[in-house]
Design an enzyme around this catalytic site. Structure first.
Site, PDB file in Angstrom:
ATOM      1  N   CYS A 170       0.841  -1.201   0.000  1.00  0.00           N
ATOM      2  CA  CYS A 170       0.000   0.000   0.000  1.00  0.00           C
ATOM      3  C   CYS A 170       0.875   1.249   0.000  1.00  0.00           C
ATOM      4  O   CYS A 170       1.995   1.228   0.509  1.00  0.00           O
ATOM      5  CB  CYS A 170      -0.897   0.056   1.235  1.00  0.00           C
ATOM      6  SG  CYS A 170      -1.867  -1.416   1.571  1.00  0.00           S
ATOM      7  N   ASP A 171       0.334   2.317  -0.549  1.00  0.00           N
ATOM      8  CA  ASP A 171       1.008   3.608  -0.441  1.00  0.00           C
ATOM      9  C   ASP A 171      -0.034   4.709  -0.477  1.00  0.00           C
ATOM     10  O   ASP A 171      -0.944   4.687  -1.314  1.00  0.00           O
ATOM     11  CB  ASP A 171       2.000   3.823  -1.579  1.00  0.00           C
ATOM     12  CG  ASP A 171       2.826   5.075  -1.355  1.00  0.00           C
ATOM     13  OD1 ASP A 171       3.827   5.005  -0.608  1.00  0.00           O
ATOM     14  OD2 ASP A 171       2.465   6.136  -1.898  1.00  0.00           O
ATOM     15  N   SER A 172       0.077   5.662   0.433  1.00  0.00           N
ATOM     16  CA  SER A 172      -0.889   6.763   0.518  1.00  0.00           C
ATOM     17  C   SER A 172      -0.201   8.108   0.324  1.00  0.00           C
ATOM     18  O   SER A 172       0.906   8.329   0.816  1.00  0.00           O
ATOM     19  CB  SER A 172      -1.587   6.766   1.884  1.00  0.00           C
ATOM     20  OG  SER A 172      -2.346   5.596   2.081  1.00  0.00           O
TER      21      SER A 172
END
Length: 233
Positions: free
Chosen positions: A92-94
């Site tokens: 994941c990456d935000s």
């Protein structure tokens, strides 16, 4: 074994979370999953810099999520970890999209303060890229990736509140310099979209991506329950 749904409750793949985020881990545990945590060590800035200049913001966060998942999968395979016999690796990456600019972790108090000067009393989109890799017998046999977007409406912290918040260090290591599930939640008026994606891992989207690689949520619940029973012995 090919990629297919396993109908028998109690059997299924192990969930590997490619992130050091305690918030992501807590979301998954609260949702009935007991992940194995492996941190990717990916250089996010280098991955982003290598992307074509015309890559849209959603493409950037999805590419970062894919890079993290692939790095974790490669490490598991290289280490001959038994989990690679049947697992899903999730990366994941935000990042916060504000005034057309992607903002990651501020890292320093000065940058965090500048971000909040821009955000206070306004709205921005929190983009979270997700990548799911299905491993079977130490091979990646299926993959799926996508991005979720949630609009965050920010309050205006009082100067002393913002000083105290930044002093905690919390906003320095999170995308957009805020959290929803911790101290930063005091300064979020509302959101339009999925709250779990703002915390860092969007359950509705991950459920769909898991389905795309042949894994059902009931399988993960069954594996989590078994792991919990084993640890209690």
């Amino acid at each position: 074994m090919g990629v297919s749904r396993i109908d028998a409750v109690g059997s299924g793949p192990r969930f590997v979370l490619g992130s050091a985020s305690p918030a992501r881990l807590q979301v998954l545990r609260s949702a009935g999953v007991q992940p194995m945590v492996r941190v990717s060590q990916v250089d996010e800035d280098a991955v982003a810099a290598a992307l074509p200049a015309a890559t849209p913001p959603e493409g950037v966060v999805t590419a970062l999520a894919r890079a993290k998942a692939e790095a974790v999968a490669a490490a598991l395979i290289a280490d001959a970890d038994p989990v690679v016999a049947d697992c899903v690796v999730v990366g994941c990456d935000s990042m916060l999209l504000m005034d057309g600019e992607l903002q990651g972790k501020p890292h320093t108090p000065d940058v965090a303060r500048a971000r909040w000067a821009q955000m206070a009393g306004r709205s921005a989109d929190l983009l979270t890229g997700h990548c799911v890799l299905r491993l079977d017998e130490a091979r990646i046999v299926a993959q799926a990736a996508d991005c979720s977007t949630t609009t965050v409406h920010f309050a205006k912290p009082e100067p002393e509140e913002l000083d105290a918040y930044i002093a905690t260090g919390e906003p320095l290591q999170v995308a957009g310099a805020f959290t929803l599930d911790s101290r930063g939640g005091w300064f979020v008026e509302r959101i339009d979209g999925d709250p779990s994606s703002v915390i860092g891992i969007g359950l509705p989207l991950v459920r769909r991506l898991l389905g795309d690689v042949g894994v059902g949520i009931a399988q993960l619940w069954a594996v989590g329950a078994q792991l919990g029973a084993d640890s209690a012995r």
